[in-house]
Design a protein around this motif. Structure first.
Motif, short mmCIF file in Angstrom:
data_model
loop_
_atom_site.label_atom_id
_atom_site.label_comp_id
_atom_site.label_asym_id
_atom_site.label_seq_id
_atom_site.Cartn_x
_atom_site.Cartn_y
_atom_site.Cartn_z
N MET A 1 0.88 -1.25 -0.04
CA MET A 1 -0.09 -0.02 0.08
C MET A 1 0.86 1.07 0.04
SD MET A 1 -3.18 0.82 0.02
CE MET A 1 -4.10 2.18 0.45
N ASN A 2 1.84 1.32 0.60
CA ASN A 2 2.87 2.36 0.92
C ASN A 2 3.49 2.41 -0.42
OD1 ASN A 2 4.25 4.50 1.78
ND2 ASN A 2 5.81 3.21 2.92
N MET A 3 3.76 1.63 -1.35
CA MET A 3 4.39 1.76 -2.49
C MET A 3 3.34 2.38 -3.49
SD MET A 3 7.29 1.20 -3.70
CE MET A 3 8.39 -0.13 -3.47
N TRP A 4 2.01 2.07 -3.64
CA TRP A 4 1.09 2.62 -4.28
C TRP A 4 0.96 4.31 -4.07
CZ3 TRP A 4 -3.39 5.39 -3.63
CH2 TRP A 4 -4.22 5.71 -4.70
N ALA A 5 1.01 4.68 -2.85
CA ALA A 5 0.95 6.04 -2.33
C ALA A 5 2.06 6.74 -3.04
CB ALA A 5 0.75 6.20 -0.87
N GLU A 6 3.21 6.13 -3.03
CA GLU A 6 4.80 6.73 -3.39
C GLU A 6 4.63 6.93 -4.88
OE1 GLU A 6 7.72 4.65 -1.82
OE2 GLU A 6 7.43 5.07 0.18
N ASP A 7 3.97 5.85 -5.52
CA ASP A 7 4.07 6.05 -7.21
C ASP A 7 2.84 6.91 -7.65
OD1 ASP A 7 5.95 3.96 -7.25
OD2 ASP A 7 4.41 2.36 -7.36
N ASN A 8 1.87 7.15 -6.74
CA ASN A 8 0.71 8.23 -7.25
C ASN A 8 0.71 9.39 -6.31
OD1 ASN A 8 -0.41 6.33 -9.21
ND2 ASN A 8 -0.97 4.91 -7.43
N VAL A 9 1.81 9.88 -5.93
CA VAL A 9 1.86 11.22 -5.31
C VAL A 9 1.03 12.29 -6.14
CG1 VAL A 9 3.09 12.98 -4.43
CG2 VAL A 9 3.77 10.44 -4.04
N ALA A 10 1.21 12.43 -7.12
CA ALA A 10 0.73 13.46 -8.19
C ALA A 10 -0.71 13.41 -8.20
CB ALA A 10 1.33 13.45 -9.42
N PHE A 11 -1.20 12.11 -8.32
CA PHE A 11 -2.64 11.82 -8.42
C PHE A 11 -3.43 12.16 -7.17
CE2 PHE A 11 -6.41 8.87 -8.12
CZ PHE A 11 -7.14 9.51 -8.87
N ILE A 12 -2.60 11.86 -5.90
CA ILE A 12 -3.26 11.92 -4.62
C ILE A 12 -3.44 13.58 -4.39
CG2 ILE A 12 -2.92 11.74 -2.18
CD1 ILE A 12 -1.73 8.88 -2.81
N SER A 13 -2.33 14.32 -4.88
CA SER A 13 -2.11 15.85 -4.81
C SER A 13 -3.23 16.40 -5.66
CB SER A 13 -0.68 16.29 -4.87
OG SER A 13 0.11 15.96 -4.30
N MET A 14 -3.49 15.85 -6.64
CA MET A 14 -4.61 16.43 -7.63
C MET A 14 -5.82 16.20 -6.98
SD MET A 14 -5.50 15.52 -11.60
CE MET A 14 -6.21 14.08 -11.10
N ILE A 15 -6.15 15.15 -6.46
CA ILE A 15 -7.49 14.87 -5.89
C ILE A 15 -7.69 15.51 -4.64
CG2 ILE A 15 -8.59 13.03 -4.51
CD1 ILE A 15 -8.73 12.18 -7.29
N ASN A 16 -6.54 15.94 -3.93
CA ASN A 16 -6.71 16.86 -2.79
C ASN A 16 -6.83 18.15 -3.21
OD1 ASN A 16 -6.44 17.75 -0.08
ND2 ASN A 16 -4.18 17.84 -0.38
N ALA A 17 -6.37 18.56 -4.17
CA ALA A 17 -6.56 20.12 -4.67
C ALA A 17 -8.16 20.14 -5.21
CB ALA A 17 -5.56 20.56 -5.79
N PHE A 18 -8.44 19.17 -5.91
CA PHE A 18 -9.70 19.43 -6.33
C PHE A 18 -11.06 19.36 -5.30
CE2 PHE A 18 -8.35 18.22 -10.77
CZ PHE A 18 -8.68 19.07 -11.38
N GLY A 19 -10.46 18.48 -3.98
CA GLY A 19 -11.27 18.55 -3.05
C GLY A 19 -11.50 19.73 -2.37
#
Length: 102
Positions: A1-19
């Protein structure tokens, strides 16, 4: 799970920004609605204040002890009554105008 978060930091940041953008829009809409409601309350309070502070002039006849008929003009409102003009007019032909002019 930790590896997925590290690989998708840009996607998570984009979701956070839109939220955050979505929540900010909701906040702005509710703030505008509250401001409009408060403005209506202020306008209603102004109308009530003017009504409470306005003059209310009443006129009536009173019979004194000496059988004199007194015309009483009284301001029962809270505000000052200014520019009061009183006229007496005959409502029927029985009343003679010369008595009204005296």
């Amino acid at each position: 799970m930790n590896m997925w978060a590290e690989d998708n930091v840009a996607f998570i940041s984009m979701i956070n920004a839109f939220g955050m953008i979505f929540l900010t829009i909701i906040y702005v809409v509710f703030t505008i609605l509250i401001q409009r409601a408060n403005q209506k309350v202020v306008e209603q309070n102004e109308v009530i204040r003017k009504e409470n502070n306005s003059p209310n002039v009443i006129v009536y006849f009173d019979m004194s002890i000496f059988n004199m008929l007194d015309l009483i003009v009284k301001n029962i409102g809270r505000g000052a009554a200014t520019n009061i003009i009183a006229t007496i007019e005959a409502e029927n032909e029985i009343v003679n105008e010369k008595y009204l002019k005296q």
